[in-house]
Design a protein around this motif. Structure first.
Motif, short mmCIF file in Angstrom:
data_model
loop_
_atom_site.label_atom_id
_atom_site.label_comp_id
_atom_site.label_asym_id
_atom_site.label_seq_id
_atom_site.Cartn_x
_atom_site.Cartn_y
_atom_site.Cartn_z
N LEU A 100 8.02 -26.36 -38.18
CA LEU A 100 8.98 -27.23 -38.65
C LEU A 100 8.73 -28.48 -38.53
O LEU A 100 9.47 -29.48 -38.99
CB LEU A 100 10.37 -26.81 -37.67
CG LEU A 100 10.94 -25.53 -37.52
CD1 LEU A 100 11.79 -25.34 -36.20
CD2 LEU A 100 11.49 -25.05 -38.83
N PRO A 102 6.29 -32.04 -39.38
CA PRO A 102 5.28 -32.34 -40.40
C PRO A 102 3.94 -31.94 -40.11
O PRO A 102 3.65 -32.04 -39.14
CB PRO A 102 5.45 -33.79 -40.76
CG PRO A 102 6.91 -34.00 -40.00
CD PRO A 102 6.92 -33.06 -38.96
N LEU A 142 12.22 -33.88 -33.34
CA LEU A 142 12.61 -33.73 -34.67
C LEU A 142 13.93 -34.84 -34.66
O LEU A 142 14.51 -34.80 -35.98
CB LEU A 142 13.29 -32.13 -34.91
CG LEU A 142 12.04 -31.14 -35.13
CD1 LEU A 142 12.59 -29.80 -35.29
CD2 LEU A 142 11.46 -31.69 -36.50
N ASP A 215 19.86 -24.14 -35.49
CA ASP A 215 20.66 -23.57 -36.60
C ASP A 215 21.37 -24.75 -37.11
O ASP A 215 21.58 -25.10 -38.35
CB ASP A 215 21.65 -22.51 -36.12
CG ASP A 215 20.88 -21.28 -36.15
OD1 ASP A 215 19.88 -20.96 -36.77
OD2 ASP A 215 21.67 -20.33 -35.68
N HIS A 217 21.15 -28.27 -36.85
CA HIS A 217 20.46 -29.29 -36.94
C HIS A 217 19.05 -29.31 -37.83
O HIS A 217 18.63 -30.12 -38.69
CB HIS A 217 19.98 -30.22 -35.77
CG HIS A 217 21.00 -30.80 -35.14
ND1 HIS A 217 21.95 -31.76 -35.67
CD2 HIS A 217 21.39 -30.44 -33.76
CE1 HIS A 217 22.79 -31.95 -34.76
NE2 HIS A 217 22.62 -31.37 -33.42
N VAL A 218 18.36 -28.08 -37.98
CA VAL A 218 17.29 -27.69 -38.51
C VAL A 218 17.23 -26.54 -39.61
O VAL A 218 17.02 -26.90 -40.82
CB VAL A 218 16.27 -27.22 -37.59
CG1 VAL A 218 14.71 -27.25 -37.98
CG2 VAL A 218 16.05 -28.38 -36.56
N TYR A 219 17.72 -25.65 -39.38
CA TYR A 219 17.53 -24.36 -40.10
C TYR A 219 18.67 -24.46 -41.19
O TYR A 219 18.45 -24.26 -42.46
CB TYR A 219 17.52 -22.69 -39.43
CG TYR A 219 16.69 -22.57 -38.42
CD1 TYR A 219 15.48 -22.58 -39.15
CD2 TYR A 219 16.68 -22.41 -37.18
CE1 TYR A 219 14.03 -22.07 -38.26
CE2 TYR A 219 15.72 -22.15 -36.46
CZ TYR A 219 14.42 -22.32 -37.01
OH TYR A 219 13.25 -21.80 -35.86
N PRO A 221 20.29 -26.99 -42.44
CA PRO A 221 20.37 -28.21 -43.37
C PRO A 221 19.20 -28.07 -44.04
O PRO A 221 18.90 -28.48 -45.43
CB PRO A 221 20.06 -29.44 -42.42
CG PRO A 221 20.73 -28.95 -41.10
CD PRO A 221 20.52 -27.63 -41.14
N ARG A 222 18.15 -27.27 -43.86
CA ARG A 222 16.91 -27.18 -44.68
C ARG A 222 16.94 -25.85 -45.54
O ARG A 222 16.14 -25.55 -46.23
CB ARG A 222 15.60 -26.98 -43.77
CG ARG A 222 15.46 -28.13 -43.07
CD ARG A 222 14.17 -28.45 -42.16
NE ARG A 222 13.80 -29.37 -41.31
CZ ARG A 222 12.50 -29.57 -40.63
NH1 ARG A 222 11.42 -28.64 -40.80
NH2 ARG A 222 12.60 -30.62 -39.98
N GLY A 223 18.03 -25.03 -45.13
CA GLY A 223 18.15 -23.86 -46.18
C GLY A 223 17.10 -22.62 -45.56
O GLY A 223 16.61 -21.84 -46.27
N LEU A 224 16.89 -22.65 -44.31
CA LEU A 224 15.85 -21.79 -43.66
C LEU A 224 16.39 -20.78 -42.91
O LEU A 224 17.55 -20.93 -42.39
CB LEU A 224 14.78 -22.60 -42.83
CG LEU A 224 13.94 -23.65 -43.38
CD1 LEU A 224 13.10 -24.47 -42.27
CD2 LEU A 224 13.10 -23.23 -44.69
#
Length: 257
Positions: A100, A102, A142, A215, A217-219, A221-224
């Motif tokens: 997750l 960079p 993040l 979920d 903040h990360v998954y 929003p990123r479509g993961l």
């Protein structure tokens, strides 16, 4: 361009007939890819296993190139990590979390935390706690860190029992009681100044806590998708803890703060 660093192998993929692309979490340069020539040889296969700590030398003509790794083994623990479901899923889940971030973004404290967790994956209580703290540190890096040090409503640092799903800040038992059904539980072992160990109930609450914010903040929003490895690790750790608790092998948590 050339540098040498300590690294933990996260994974490999085939490249041509005999080589592989190795994905490393390095101490000083973050998650970094590179080609390993003859990486599929019998000599290199035991070395190029997820979880092993290595000394790597990376070379490329330009910094932006993929480059090549020359590898020397330091700690070969992959065989031990294959002995329990908690460890097998844990290695995979930790690698997924680090992806997750960079590529080539330095996170030396996460390298240190990863190294410690990999040495404790056979102990489900310790591994579970360390995994949660790793996820909290990752969320912080993040830009979505949680504030679990004091109550968002009163500033109190005692009797923290909840986490606001909106702000990600701790809330005391008294201040949060009217909205308890809408709050996330703050496990005892994450409260400031405690020396309380995780039990199955508090560890399950901690898994729900970090999952919610990952979920949100990360998954999403990123479509993961979080993937199956984290869920496998959570279930394996909780199953083992419950088994130890049922047989009396898990000591009752005690607050000595």
């Amino acid at each position: 361009m050339q540098w040498t660093d300590e690294a933990i192998l996260l994974g490999v993929r085939r490249h041509g007939e005999t080589s592989v692309i190795a994905e490393m979490m390095t101490r000083s340069r973050g998650r970094h890819l590179g080609m390993v020539r003859s990486g599929r040889s019998r000599t290199m296969q035991p070395v190029l296993q997820p979880g092993n700590r290595l000394e790597v030398t990376w070379r490329a003509r330009l910094d932006e190139h993929l480059g090549e790794y020359r590898i020397e083994p330091l700690v070969l623990r992959a065989g031990r990590l294959m002995e329990s479901a908690t460890a097998v899923y844990g290695v995979q889940a930790l690698g997924s979390l680090l992806r997750l971030l960079p590529e080539r973004d330095p996170h030396p404290h996460l390298f240190e935390a990863l190294d410690v967790i990999l040495d404790h994956l056979e102990d489900p209580a310790t591994a579970g706690e360390l995994f949660i703290r790793f996820e909290l540190a990752l969320l912080n890096d993040l830009g979505f860190g949680l504030d679990l040090e004091q109550c968002a409503a009163t500033g109190a640092r005692n009797d923290l029992a909840y986490v606001s799903p909106k702000s990600g800040r701790a809330v005391s038992r008294e201040a949060g009681q009217p909205w308890a059904d809408k709050m996330l539980v703050l496990p005892d072992f994450l409260t400031p100044g405690t020396n309380r160990a995780a039990d199955p109930e508090s560890l399950a609450a901690a898994f729900r806590l970090t999952s919610y914010f990952l979920d949100r903040h990360v998954y999403v929003p990123r479509g993961l998708e979080p993937g199956a490895a984290r869920e496998g690790f959570c279930q394996a750790a909780l199953k083992t803890l419950r088994s130890l608790e049922a047989t009396g092998e898990l000591a009752a948590p005690k607050n000595t703060a």
